[in-house]
Design an enzyme around this catalytic site. Structure first.
Site, short mmCIF file in Angstrom:
data_model
loop_
_atom_site.label_atom_id
_atom_site.label_comp_id
_atom_site.label_asym_id
_atom_site.label_seq_id
_atom_site.Cartn_x
_atom_site.Cartn_y
_atom_site.Cartn_z
N CYS A 71 1.00 12.97 1.21
CA CYS A 71 1.53 11.68 1.98
C CYS A 71 2.31 11.80 3.24
O CYS A 71 2.37 11.12 4.11
CB CYS A 71 2.09 10.63 0.83
SG CYS A 71 3.59 11.52 -0.05
N HIS A 326 7.40 9.12 -2.31
CA HIS A 326 6.18 8.94 -1.70
C HIS A 326 6.66 8.47 -0.33
O HIS A 326 7.45 7.79 0.11
CB HIS A 326 5.43 7.68 -2.45
CG HIS A 326 4.31 7.25 -1.92
ND1 HIS A 326 3.14 8.09 -1.69
CD2 HIS A 326 3.69 6.31 -1.07
CE1 HIS A 326 2.13 7.70 -1.20
NE2 HIS A 326 2.64 6.27 -0.78
C1 LIG Z 1 1.53 2.45 -1.47
O1 LIG Z 1 0.37 2.67 -2.52
C2 LIG Z 1 0.91 2.69 -3.77
C3 LIG Z 1 -0.39 2.75 -4.86
O2 LIG Z 1 -1.30 3.77 -4.40
C4 LIG Z 1 1.69 1.64 -4.38
O3 LIG Z 1 2.25 2.02 -5.59
C5 LIG Z 1 2.80 1.49 -3.39
O4 LIG Z 1 3.56 0.27 -3.77
C6 LIG Z 1 2.30 1.03 -1.73
N1 LIG Z 1 3.48 1.20 -0.90
C7 LIG Z 1 3.40 -0.07 0.00
C8 LIG Z 1 4.65 0.34 0.77
O5 LIG Z 1 2.66 -0.75 0.20
#
Ligand SMILES: *[C@@H]1O[C@H](CO)[C@@H](O)[C@H](O)[C@H]1NC(C)=O
Ligand SMILES: *[C@@H]1O[C@H](CO)[C@@H](O)[C@H](O)[C@H]1NC(C)=O
Length: 395
Positions: A71, A326
């Site tokens: 990521c 992440h």
């Molecule tokens: C990004 O994707 C994940 C699931 O793959 C999710 O849990 C997360 O909230 C998402 N983040 C945003 C900022 O949209």
């Protein structure tokens, strides 16, 4: 957090239709005899040259599949490849001759990925070949990365492998910041001046008393504040013949077209463990360095300073802790003037309010941060950073 700004007030390039570069750019695996290959390369180079100056397609934002903790890489790739000033350079690289060299070339693999992203109607593509190529250059996967560190690694690989000196020069001009460092002995008149180039401004998020700084502007001002080097930080003075207190100051000499700011949210001073400083910190959509920095912290003429106005172009944001988290990239398309959130393979249009929420939002537990500390991350990259306690991230 990595915040990238683009100089404002610049003319966008004309939006001519994309030339059909795609088919020619597929990586070959077949073995060909050298002569054929050389011909092919020549033809490719000509085609590459012919697309110079053509703006990217009305960028359909395309996601990148996560190949296992990629990521951070995905976020940085989106930021590179959505930057039309960068892709304008990338499109002019010389295609490496042999299949093996092509496999190992970061710029070439990045160009192939760009082509793959722009070619079809796919929602997302996998950066597999580029990841493989980076692994050959000792970029580790399946580990948490510090975005600023990985950004520096990618940039150094690009710079090293772009070969054509004029492109390397353009790449440097696009991203490097120039600073003058000034050290003055507080006992005699001895002083030292030196110029440094940096890829990012590593901004502190705490002041000298460990209080939280509240805005990006505060962080910039704090970074440029003169600092007294006393006690264990004293420097050797040639004139006095011993260690004396020094006053260290920095002056801003030059800012590039794409300016990258790194909020140093990791903290590893007070304990052996790295921890993250996740407090609220506001950042603006427009940043004018002439308003942020006082005159005496600049070493630039009026025409240089006239270019110090920026519009926010991208935010690389990290959620989670130093050991588990992440990354997402928020990027404003330079052709459509719209913000997108790139969350690996998922891409969605977002508003400026959403971008501002990349920090401190309690419900989402989503904090802007690019500062996962990677222990023993390679420190041998070719950047000279200003020697200062303020530049913890890079050595
Ligand atoms: C990004 O994707 C994940 C699931 O793959 C999710 O849990 C997360 O909230 C998402 N983040 C945003 C900022 O949209
Ligand atoms: C301070 O500088 C003077 C010369 O200006 C020198 O004679 C003196 O030894 C220095 N003092 C110390 C403590 O180094």
């Amino acid at each position: 957090i990595l915040l990238m700004g683009q100089r404002s007030g610049r003319q966008e390039r004309s939006k001519k239709p994309q030339l059909a570069l795609s088919e020619t750019m597929e990586a070959e695996t077949e073995v060909r005899n050298n002569k054929e290959e050389a011909e092919e390369v020549k033809a490719k180079n000509q085609r590459l040259a012919s697309v110079f100056g053509v703006a990217d397609l009305k960028n359909e934002a395309v996601g990148l599949y996560n190949l296992g903790q990629t990521c951070c890489l995905n976020s940085l790739l989106q930021v590179f490849l959505m930057n039309i000033h960068f892709t304008g350079i990338l499109r002019r690289i010389t295609v490496p001759q042999s299949a093996a060299q092509q496999k190992n070339s970061v710029p070439y693999q990045m160009l192939l990925l760009l082509e793959k992203m722009q070619r079809g109607k796919r929602k997302a593509v996998g950066p597999t070949e580029l990841a493989y190529c980076l692994a050959q250059h000792r970029v580790r996967f399946f580990v948490q990365h510090d975005a600023a560190q990985l950004f520096l690694t990618l940039w150094n690989l690009l710079k090293k492998q772009m070969k054509r000196p004029e492109l390397v020069e353009e790449l440097k001009n696009l991203y490097t910041i120039c600073i003058q460092e000034h050290l003055a002995c507080q006992n005699c008149s001895f002083e030292m001046k030196s110029k440094s180039t940096m890829l990012t401004l590593p901004l502190p998020v705490l002041d000298a008393d460990s209080h939280w700084l509240k805005s990006l502007e505060d962080c910039v001002q704090h970074f440029f504040l003169p600092e007294e080097l006393t006690g264990p930080n004293m420097c050797f003075c040639q004139k006095c013949g011993r260690k004396t207190p020094f006053l260290q100051s920095m002056k801003l000499v030059h800012l590039p077209q794409t300016l990258t700011l790194h909020l140093q949210r990791f903290n590893f001073e007070r304990s052996s463990r790295t921890y993250k400083l996740s407090h609220y910190l506001s950042f603006p959509q427009h940043l004018d360095f002439r308003e942020v920095l006082p005159e005496n912290q600049c070493q630039a003429d009026a025409s240089e300073k006239a270019t110090w106005q920026y519009e926010l172009f991208a935010v690389v944001a990290h959620s989670g802790s130093t050991s588990c988290g992440h990354y997402c990239a928020y990027v404003r398309s330079l052709t459509e003037h719209k913000w997108y959130c790139f969350n690996d393979s998922m891409v969605c249009p977002v508003s400026w309010d959403d971008v501002k929420c990349t920090y401190g939002h309690p419900r989402l537990n989503w904090y802007a941060n690019g500062s996962l500390f990677l222990p023993n991350a390679a420190l041998d990259f070719g950047m000279r950073a200003v020697r200062s306690g303020k530049t913890n991230g890079f050595g």
